[in-house]
Design a protein around this motif. Structure first.
Motif, PDB file in Angstrom:
ATOM      1  N   ARG A 204      -9.512  -3.390  -1.677  1.00 46.82           N
ATOM      2  CA  ARG A 204      -8.886  -2.079  -1.640  1.00 46.82           C
ATOM      3  C   ARG A 204      -9.523  -1.203  -2.712  1.00 46.82           C
ATOM      4  O   ARG A 204     -10.090  -1.708  -3.682  1.00 46.82           O
ATOM      5  CB  ARG A 204      -7.376  -2.150  -1.903  1.00 46.82           C
ATOM      6  CG  ARG A 204      -6.559  -2.782  -0.826  1.00 46.82           C
ATOM      7  CD  ARG A 204      -6.479  -1.961   0.446  1.00 46.82           C
ATOM      8  NE  ARG A 204      -5.610  -2.620   1.413  1.00 46.82           N
ATOM      9  CZ  ARG A 204      -5.996  -3.561   2.250  1.00 46.82           C
ATOM     10  NH1 ARG A 204      -7.263  -3.983   2.233  1.00 46.82           N
ATOM     11  NH2 ARG A 204      -5.149  -4.117   3.095  1.00 46.82           N
ATOM     12  N   VAL A 206      -8.315   1.055  -5.572  1.00 46.07           N
ATOM     13  CA  VAL A 206      -7.126   1.393  -6.350  1.00 46.07           C
ATOM     14  C   VAL A 206      -7.454   2.618  -7.193  1.00 46.07           C
ATOM     15  O   VAL A 206      -8.477   2.662  -7.888  1.00 46.07           O
ATOM     16  CB  VAL A 206      -6.678   0.225  -7.241  1.00 46.07           C
ATOM     17  CG1 VAL A 206      -5.502   0.645  -8.125  1.00 46.07           C
ATOM     18  CG2 VAL A 206      -6.287  -0.967  -6.375  1.00 46.07           C
ATOM     19  N   ILE A 355      -2.212  -4.294 -11.715  1.00 40.24           N
ATOM     20  CA  ILE A 355      -1.781  -2.906 -11.829  1.00 40.24           C
ATOM     21  C   ILE A 355      -0.682  -2.759 -12.882  1.00 40.24           C
ATOM     22  O   ILE A 355      -0.720  -1.855 -13.728  1.00 40.24           O
ATOM     23  CB  ILE A 355      -1.294  -2.375 -10.460  1.00 40.24           C
ATOM     24  CG1 ILE A 355      -2.488  -2.191  -9.515  1.00 40.24           C
ATOM     25  CG2 ILE A 355      -0.532  -1.058 -10.624  1.00 40.24           C
ATOM     26  CD1 ILE A 355      -2.098  -1.788  -8.100  1.00 40.24           C
ATOM     27  N   ALA A 372      -0.533   4.410  -9.937  1.00 38.98           N
ATOM     28  CA  ALA A 372      -1.622   3.739  -9.210  1.00 38.98           C
ATOM     29  C   ALA A 372      -1.377   3.836  -7.714  1.00 38.98           C
ATOM     30  O   ALA A 372      -0.243   3.683  -7.242  1.00 38.98           O
ATOM     31  CB  ALA A 372      -1.734   2.285  -9.638  1.00 38.98           C
ATOM     32  N   LYS A 374      -2.908   2.358  -3.969  1.00 32.48           N
ATOM     33  CA  LYS A 374      -3.796   1.438  -3.250  1.00 32.48           C
ATOM     34  C   LYS A 374      -4.216   2.128  -1.960  1.00 32.48           C
ATOM     35  O   LYS A 374      -3.378   2.367  -1.077  1.00 32.48           O
ATOM     36  CB  LYS A 374      -3.089   0.114  -2.967  1.00 32.48           C
ATOM     37  CG  LYS A 374      -2.815  -0.706  -4.211  1.00 32.48           C
ATOM     38  CD  LYS A 374      -2.077  -1.985  -3.877  1.00 32.48           C
ATOM     39  CE  LYS A 374      -0.646  -1.700  -3.471  1.00 32.48           C
ATOM     40  NZ  LYS A 374       0.130  -2.943  -3.236  1.00 32.48           N
TER      41      LYS A 374
END
Length: 385
Positions: A204, A206, A355, A372, A374
């Motif tokens: 992913r 982030v 995270i 954060a 994703k």
């Protein structure tokens, strides 16, 4: 798109006109920041954070717009387009309407409700999502038959003519031409592009949002653009055929290094290196070599920090912190700099733990909350209902 039911309900609570619903995404840029205005190479892509629109023609000359997330509205006559003095978000929409009118497109009054999960002023092109979403929506409800290239031109001119923003086509291109699970390898010199497939089911992107909000009219951004123009002027004294920094190779730059003012040379060097870095990174994507791609992300940040000097302590802290985690392949500041987001390429193992750890460290260091996101790579602006 999770906002569809909310926007639909709000729309029909407010208006009687029949609505069309569409979704306009934000965007990331994996590599190539500040190369776009040097006719260079970039690697943008749309993401699955965006804005949902409900729009319908009302058969009057009146335009009614509700910004759902702000609970703010504007109403005006479509034949009298004037800048808003207190609602900056409205001006991006007004600029698009103004451009439609300038182009002689036959549009009338309409009703609009919009809202979503795309944060403003975080470097994810929320303003472009507004512009492209409205352009696409007006085209559909008034059956104008416009192409993606038409929308690209309209929204870019709205930026320039109405907003006075000196931006390139990159953000609009990412919004209008993205394909899910593909990075756009875009040449800003001629808009040649390729869609490079990711096949990164185990990864992913982030986004770590510093909560330092970006100013689209930043004096520092304009100063960097001016520095690049000054660099071209200097280089042309020795290499006349150079029209933009895209035309300058690392080898040619090295030969005239001593002819340039050191700070100007550093900025020029970063742009030349970053263009080459994007070219090489495209090969990494084709080979699925994410270790090499991640290293280039770190190299890009180092150049933005040390040579182009557009970083800040918060961004540098997050990038350095990312090196402590095995599941992060690479990270860099994204966009203009001086705030906004760090983008990290993350292998999907222990992501939440990582995270939360970064959030705690950021809070301890700066006393500020870190957000954060994703993100996955998504499709371009499109109809959803």
């Amino acid at each position: 798109m999770a906002d569809l039911s909310r926007i639909r309900n709000l729309y029909y609570q407010q208006f009687e006109s029949k609505a069309t619903f569409l979704y306009s995404p934000g965007r990331i840029n994996l590599l190539g920041d500040h190369t776009d205005y040097n006719a260079g190479l970039v690697m943008p892509a749309a993401i699955d954070f965006g804005i949902t629109f409900g729009i319908g023609k009302n058969n009057t000359d009146e335009v009614n717009i509700l910004a759902a997330d702000r609970n703010e509205r504007i109403t005006f006559n479509i034949n009298k387009i004037e800048k808003s003095q207190d609602k900056e978000w409205a001006n991006f929409l007004l600029g698009v309407i103004d451009q439609f009118k300038r182009n002689g497109e036959k549009i009338g009054g309409f009703d609009l409700v919009f809202g979503g999960d795309l944060p403003a002023c975080a470097g994810l092109s929320s303003s472009t999502a507004l512009e492209c979403g409205l352009s696409f929506g007006l085209d559909r409800i008034f059956e104008l038959g416009l192409s993606k290239r038409d929308h690209l031109s309209i929204t870019h001119k709205a930026d320039k003519d109405f907003m006075g923003l000196n931006r390139t086509y990159m953000d609009q291109f990412a919004n209008l031409f993205s394909v899910a699970n593909h990075i756009i390898y875009l040449d800003c010199k001629n808009l040649y592009h390729e869609h490079l497939e990711l096949e990164m089911s185990s990864f992913r992107f982030v986004l770590f949002d510093t909560q330092i909000k970006l100013d689209l009219n930043s004096s520092e951004y304009n100063a960097r653009r001016q520095a690049c123009e000054d660099a071209v002027e200097t280089v042309q004294k020795y290499i006349p055929q150079v029209k933009t920094l895209r035309d300058l190779t690392p080898e040619a730059l090295d030969k005239i290094k001593n002819k340039m003012y050191p700070p100007l040379y550093e900025k020029t060097s970063f742009i030349v290196e970053e263009i080459k870095r994007v070219e090489d990174a495209a090969r990494d994507v084709r080979r699925k070599d994410w270790d090499s791609f991640g290293r280039k992300m770190y190299e890009s940040h180092e150049g933005l920090r040390d040579k182009y000097k557009v970083s800040c302590p918060e961004l540098d802290f997050l990038v350095e912190k990312s090196k402590n985690y095995e599941n992060i392949k690479g990270a860099r500041l994204m966009g203009t700099g001086f705030g906004g987001c760090v983008i990290a390429l993350v292998k999907m193992s222990n992501v939440e733990e990582m995270i939360n750890d970064v959030k705690k460290a950021y809070k301890k260091k700066f006393g500020k909350k870190l957000i954060a996101y994703k993100a996955r790579i998504s499709n371009s602006t499109s109809l959803i209902a």
